[in-house]
Scaffold this motif. Structure first.
Motif, PDB file in Angstrom:
ATOM      1  N   PRO A  80       0.832  -1.212   0.000  1.00  0.00           N
ATOM      2  CA  PRO A  80       0.000   0.000   0.000  1.00  0.00           C
ATOM      3  C   PRO A  80       0.869   1.266   0.000  1.00  0.00           C
ATOM      4  O   PRO A  80       1.895   1.339   0.688  1.00  0.00           O
ATOM      5  CB  PRO A  80      -0.795  -0.105   1.303  1.00  0.00           C
ATOM      6  N   LYS A  81       0.453   2.244  -0.773  1.00  0.00           N
ATOM      7  CA  LYS A  81       1.189   3.516  -0.860  1.00  0.00           C
ATOM      8  C   LYS A  81       1.264   4.197   0.511  1.00  0.00           C
ATOM      9  O   LYS A  81       2.215   4.920   0.803  1.00  0.00           O
ATOM     10  CB  LYS A  81       0.508   4.426  -1.876  1.00  0.00           C
ATOM     11  N   THR A 113       1.051   3.368  -8.523  1.00  0.00           N
ATOM     12  CA  THR A 113      -0.343   3.661  -8.857  1.00  0.00           C
ATOM     13  C   THR A 113      -0.875   4.611  -7.784  1.00  0.00           C
ATOM     14  O   THR A 113      -0.148   4.979  -6.853  1.00  0.00           O
ATOM     15  CB  THR A 113      -1.202   2.376  -8.905  1.00  0.00           C
ATOM     16  N   ASP A 114      -2.138   4.961  -7.870  1.00  0.00           N
ATOM     17  CA  ASP A 114      -2.723   5.863  -6.875  1.00  0.00           C
ATOM     18  C   ASP A 114      -2.688   5.257  -5.474  1.00  0.00           C
ATOM     19  O   ASP A 114      -2.549   5.982  -4.487  1.00  0.00           O
ATOM     20  CB  ASP A 114      -4.165   6.208  -7.249  1.00  0.00           C
ATOM     21  N   ASP A 115      -2.813   3.932  -5.385  1.00  0.00           N
ATOM     22  CA  ASP A 115      -2.943   3.285  -4.081  1.00  0.00           C
ATOM     23  C   ASP A 115      -1.776   2.384  -3.689  1.00  0.00           C
ATOM     24  O   ASP A 115      -1.646   2.026  -2.520  1.00  0.00           O
ATOM     25  CB  ASP A 115      -4.222   2.434  -4.046  1.00  0.00           C
ATOM     26  N   GLU A 116      -0.959   1.966  -4.666  1.00  0.00           N
ATOM     27  CA  GLU A 116       0.075   0.963  -4.374  1.00  0.00           C
ATOM     28  C   GLU A 116       1.427   1.334  -4.989  1.00  0.00           C
ATOM     29  O   GLU A 116       1.495   2.054  -5.979  1.00  0.00           O
ATOM     30  CB  GLU A 116      -0.344  -0.408  -4.914  1.00  0.00           C
TER      31      GLU A 116
END
Length: 170
Positions: A80-81, A113-116
């Protein structure tokens, strides 16, 4: 004097992948200096240097296993980011230090990515067979300090003021 364990070696090298693409070379700048047997070099190259001497020029192919090892898919991980809060500018190619079960390790960001974030803990040259062009410039006994630290004293004939020596003429 022949290259053996605990000898200081000063050499130029060029390394290419199996397709002939140049990866790195010392020929345009300072030669590489190290203590043979200290684990400074990849195993395949270190082994190929044994019994060589000043003036030797040779090529050696080192398979991935005896270079930086094979690639391991398990060293690629998507997390997770949110785990990277406070780290600015996370982009593909960014190198980070990560704590693993085997201690600190450098990982490279390979996808964002936006989340990871996906990171790869493999060495960038893992899984690649390498070819080296080598020229031996200097071989000498390591000093007690060099043996204790594994670091070569910065002064050698190739970087001293004696630019007219045989070593420096290569």
């Amino acid at each position: 004097m022949k290259i053996a364990e605990n000898k200081v070696v000063v050499m130029h090298y060029a390394v290419s992948d199996s397709e002939g693409t140049l990866i790195d070379s010392s020929y345009d700048h300072q030669p590489l200096a190290f203590v043979q047997g200290s684990g400074f070099l990849i195993p395949g190259l270190e082994q190929a240097l044994n019994d060589r001497q000043v003036g030797d020029k040779f090529e050696v192919d080192v398979d991935a296993e005896n270079a930086y090892g094979e690639r391991h898919d398990g060293f690629v991980q998507t997390v997770p980011k949110a785990m990277f809060e406070g780290i600015d500018e996370l982009a593909v190619g960014t190198q980070l230090r990560a704590t693993t079960d085997e201690g600190e390790q450098t990982v490279i960001v390979i996808d964002v990515t936006d989340d990871e974030i996906t990171v790869d803990g493999n060495h960038p040259l893992s899984g690649i067979d390498l070819s080296f062009d080598v020229e031996i410039l200097e071989v000498r006994d390591a000093t007690a300090e060099e043996l204790a630290t594994g670091q070569v004293a910065t002064e050698s004939c190739c970087d001293s003021s004696d630019q007219g020596s045989d070593c420096c003429s290569h």
